[in-house]
Design a protein around this motif. Structure first.
Motif, mmCIF file in Angstrom:
data_model
loop_
_atom_site.group_PDB
_atom_site.id
_atom_site.type_symbol
_atom_site.label_atom_id
_atom_site.label_comp_id
_atom_site.label_asym_id
_atom_site.label_seq_id
_atom_site.Cartn_x
_atom_site.Cartn_y
_atom_site.Cartn_z
ATOM 1 N N THR A 273 0.816 -1.213 0.000
ATOM 2 C CA THR A 273 0.000 0.000 0.000
ATOM 3 C C THR A 273 0.848 1.261 0.000
ATOM 4 O O THR A 273 0.330 2.342 -0.211
ATOM 5 C CB THR A 273 -0.922 0.017 1.227
ATOM 6 N N VAL A 274 2.135 1.129 0.250
ATOM 7 C CA VAL A 274 3.038 2.276 0.254
ATOM 8 C C VAL A 274 3.495 2.500 -1.191
ATOM 9 O O VAL A 274 3.957 1.586 -1.861
ATOM 10 C CB VAL A 274 4.258 1.998 1.159
ATOM 11 N N PRO A 275 3.353 3.734 -1.700
ATOM 12 C CA PRO A 275 3.770 3.989 -3.082
ATOM 13 C C PRO A 275 5.288 3.823 -3.224
ATOM 14 O O PRO A 275 6.055 4.069 -2.293
ATOM 15 C CB PRO A 275 3.349 5.432 -3.336
ATOM 16 N N LEU A 276 5.691 3.384 -4.414
ATOM 17 C CA LEU A 276 7.113 3.189 -4.681
ATOM 18 C C LEU A 276 7.814 4.531 -4.832
ATOM 19 O O LEU A 276 7.228 5.503 -5.309
ATOM 20 C CB LEU A 276 7.288 2.383 -5.972
ATOM 21 N N THR A 277 9.075 4.572 -4.427
ATOM 22 C CA THR A 277 9.871 5.773 -4.661
ATOM 23 C C THR A 277 10.237 5.805 -6.146
ATOM 24 O O THR A 277 10.031 4.830 -6.876
ATOM 25 C CB THR A 277 11.159 5.740 -3.817
ATOM 26 N N GLN A 278 10.787 6.915 -6.602
ATOM 27 C CA GLN A 278 11.169 7.027 -8.021
ATOM 28 C C GLN A 278 12.193 5.961 -8.402
ATOM 29 O O GLN A 278 12.101 5.354 -9.457
ATOM 30 C CB GLN A 278 11.730 8.429 -8.316
ATOM 31 N N ASP A 279 13.161 5.737 -7.530
ATOM 32 C CA ASP A 279 14.195 4.737 -7.817
ATOM 33 C C ASP A 279 13.595 3.332 -7.868
ATOM 34 O O ASP A 279 13.946 2.529 -8.738
ATOM 35 C CB ASP A 279 15.304 4.796 -6.774
ATOM 36 N N GLN A 280 12.659 3.025 -6.953
ATOM 37 C CA GLN A 280 12.022 1.715 -6.949
ATOM 38 C C GLN A 280 11.154 1.542 -8.195
ATOM 39 O O GLN A 280 11.145 0.472 -8.818
ATOM 40 C CB GLN A 280 11.166 1.525 -5.690
ATOM 41 N N ALA A 281 10.410 2.600 -8.565
ATOM 42 C CA ALA A 281 9.563 2.535 -9.749
ATOM 43 C C ALA A 281 10.406 2.345 -11.004
ATOM 44 O O ALA A 281 10.040 1.593 -11.911
ATOM 45 C CB ALA A 281 8.713 3.809 -9.865
ATOM 46 N N LEU A 282 11.563 3.032 -11.075
ATOM 47 C CA LEU A 282 12.463 2.892 -12.223
ATOM 48 C C LEU A 282 13.004 1.463 -12.307
ATOM 49 O O LEU A 282 13.018 0.858 -13.377
ATOM 50 C CB LEU A 282 13.620 3.893 -12.117
ATOM 51 N N GLY A 283 13.419 0.919 -11.149
ATOM 52 C CA GLY A 283 13.924 -0.456 -11.116
ATOM 53 C C GLY A 283 12.855 -1.448 -11.549
ATOM 54 O O GLY A 283 13.134 -2.392 -12.303
ATOM 55 N N LYS A 284 11.626 -1.244 -11.111
ATOM 56 C CA LYS A 284 10.533 -2.142 -11.490
ATOM 57 C C LYS A 284 10.241 -2.025 -12.979
ATOM 58 O O LYS A 284 10.043 -3.033 -13.670
ATOM 59 C CB LYS A 284 9.284 -1.818 -10.677
ATOM 60 N N ALA A 285 10.212 -0.804 -13.496
ATOM 61 C CA ALA A 285 9.932 -0.601 -14.923
ATOM 62 C C ALA A 285 11.017 -1.237 -15.787
ATOM 63 O O ALA A 285 10.720 -1.865 -16.809
ATOM 64 C CB ALA A 285 9.810 0.892 -15.228
ATOM 65 N N GLU A 286 12.267 -1.097 -15.387
ATOM 66 C CA GLU A 286 13.361 -1.700 -16.149
ATOM 67 C C GLU A 286 13.319 -3.221 -16.064
ATOM 68 O O GLU A 286 13.586 -3.917 -17.046
ATOM 69 C CB GLU A 286 14.710 -1.163 -15.672
ATOM 70 N N ALA A 287 12.957 -3.756 -14.890
ATOM 71 C CA ALA A 287 12.863 -5.209 -14.737
ATOM 72 C C ALA A 287 11.715 -5.765 -15.572
ATOM 73 O O ALA A 287 11.824 -6.862 -16.128
ATOM 74 C CB ALA A 287 12.659 -5.564 -13.267
ATOM 75 N N ASP A 288 10.626 -5.007 -15.691
ATOM 76 C CA ASP A 288 9.467 -5.442 -16.484
ATOM 77 C C ASP A 288 9.641 -5.116 -17.974
ATOM 78 O O ASP A 288 8.749 -5.395 -18.769
ATOM 79 C CB ASP A 288 8.196 -4.762 -15.967
ATOM 80 N N LYS A 289 10.782 -4.483 -18.314
ATOM 81 C CA LYS A 289 11.068 -4.056 -19.687
ATOM 82 C C LYS A 289 9.985 -3.115 -20.230
ATOM 83 O O LYS A 289 9.595 -3.164 -21.380
ATOM 84 C CB LYS A 289 11.244 -5.264 -20.603
ATOM 85 N N ASP A 290 9.545 -2.229 -19.319
ATOM 86 C CA ASP A 290 8.578 -1.190 -19.691
ATOM 87 C C ASP A 290 9.388 0.079 -19.948
ATOM 88 O O ASP A 290 9.567 0.921 -19.079
ATOM 89 C CB ASP A 290 7.582 -0.991 -18.540
ATOM 90 N N TYR A 291 9.877 0.196 -21.205
ATOM 91 C CA TYR A 291 10.801 1.282 -21.540
ATOM 92 C C TYR A 291 10.131 2.645 -21.572
ATOM 93 O O TYR A 291 10.772 3.655 -21.301
ATOM 94 C CB TYR A 291 11.500 0.973 -22.868
ATOM 95 N N ASP A 292 8.830 2.691 -21.878
ATOM 96 C CA ASP A 292 8.131 3.979 -21.877
ATOM 97 C C ASP A 292 8.094 4.568 -20.475
ATOM 98 O O ASP A 292 8.387 5.751 -20.274
ATOM 99 C CB ASP A 292 6.700 3.808 -22.406
ATOM 100 N N THR A 293 7.731 3.741 -19.485
ATOM 101 C CA THR A 293 7.669 4.213 -18.100
ATOM 102 C C THR A 293 9.064 4.544 -17.596
ATOM 103 O O THR A 293 9.263 5.571 -16.928
ATOM 104 C CB THR A 293 7.015 3.143 -17.195
ATOM 105 N N ALA A 294 10.047 3.702 -17.919
ATOM 106 C CA ALA A 294 11.417 3.947 -17.481
ATOM 107 C C ALA A 294 11.934 5.264 -18.068
ATOM 108 O O ALA A 294 12.564 6.077 -17.368
ATOM 109 C CB ALA A 294 12.323 2.798 -17.896
ATOM 110 N N GLY A 295 11.643 5.531 -19.342
ATOM 111 C CA GLY A 295 12.065 6.787 -19.974
ATOM 112 C C GLY A 295 11.396 7.982 -19.345
ATOM 113 O O GLY A 295 12.022 9.031 -19.134
ATOM 114 N N ALA A 296 10.094 7.855 -19.002
ATOM 115 C CA ALA A 296 9.373 8.965 -18.370
ATOM 116 C C ALA A 296 9.953 9.270 -16.995
ATOM 117 O O ALA A 296 10.102 10.434 -16.610
ATOM 118 C CB ALA A 296 7.891 8.626 -18.268
ATOM 119 N N ILE A 297 10.309 8.226 -16.257
ATOM 120 C CA ILE A 297 10.876 8.426 -14.923
ATOM 121 C C ILE A 297 12.245 9.090 -15.033
ATOM 122 O O ILE A 297 12.561 10.021 -14.275
ATOM 123 C CB ILE A 297 10.957 7.088 -14.165
#
Length: 151
Positions: free
Chosen positions: A117-141
């Motif tokens: 329930t705790v929102p991810l920090t920017q670094d955590q969100a970036l790590g998750k996006a890169e691990a999921d190979k979501d390049y659009d989200t990773a680029g936006a971050i």
């Protein structure tokens, strides 16, 4: 002449009229007997529930009518085993133990499948996006991080 009697606790004083002391004592005895019976009933109900017996039917009812020993679950189980040959399952101290265990397992399973329930920090969100190979989200971050860097 007036008699004064005190209870054993010394907190209550009653005055009995002349010649009425035996009657007062009988009434006090009846009240204490009724209170004692009520307390034993409460103790017995708890002990029977802990032992897994029902004092309203079956073997539990028979034991409730004749048993006059220690009101603990272990003593009741021992009496039921000795007198009636009742076998109790080993290791099951509480009659609802299997239901409690099953409920605990369901809670743990739901907890393990739930999202934080705790929102991810920017670094955590970036790590998750890169691990999921979501390049659009990773680029936006990364763009947002660059924008914050130049402010």
């Amino acid at each position: 002449m007036t008699d004064t009697t005190e209870t054993t606790e010394g907190t209550e004083t009653t005055e009995a009229p002349e010649g009425g002391a035996p009657k007062e004592l009988r009434e006090a005895y009846k009240r204490s007997q009724a209170e004692n019976k009520a307390l034993k009933g409460q103790l017995m109900a708890g002990a029977f529930a802990d032992a897994g017996l029902d004092p309203e039917k079956g073997i539990g009812k028979a034991i409730a009518k004749e048993y006059d020993g220690d009101m603990t679950a272990d003593a009741l189980r021992a009496y039921a085993t000795d007198e009636y040959g009742v076998e109790f399952p080993e290791g099951s101290e509480h009659p609802q133990a299997p239901a409690i265990t099953a409920g605990t397992e369901r809670l743990e399973r739901v907890h393990s499948q739930s999202a934080p329930t705790v929102p991810l920090t920017q670094d955590q969100a970036l790590g998750k996006a890169e691990a999921d190979k979501d390049y659009d989200t990773a680029g936006a971050i990364k763009a947002k991080q660059l924008e914050n860097l130049f402010k």
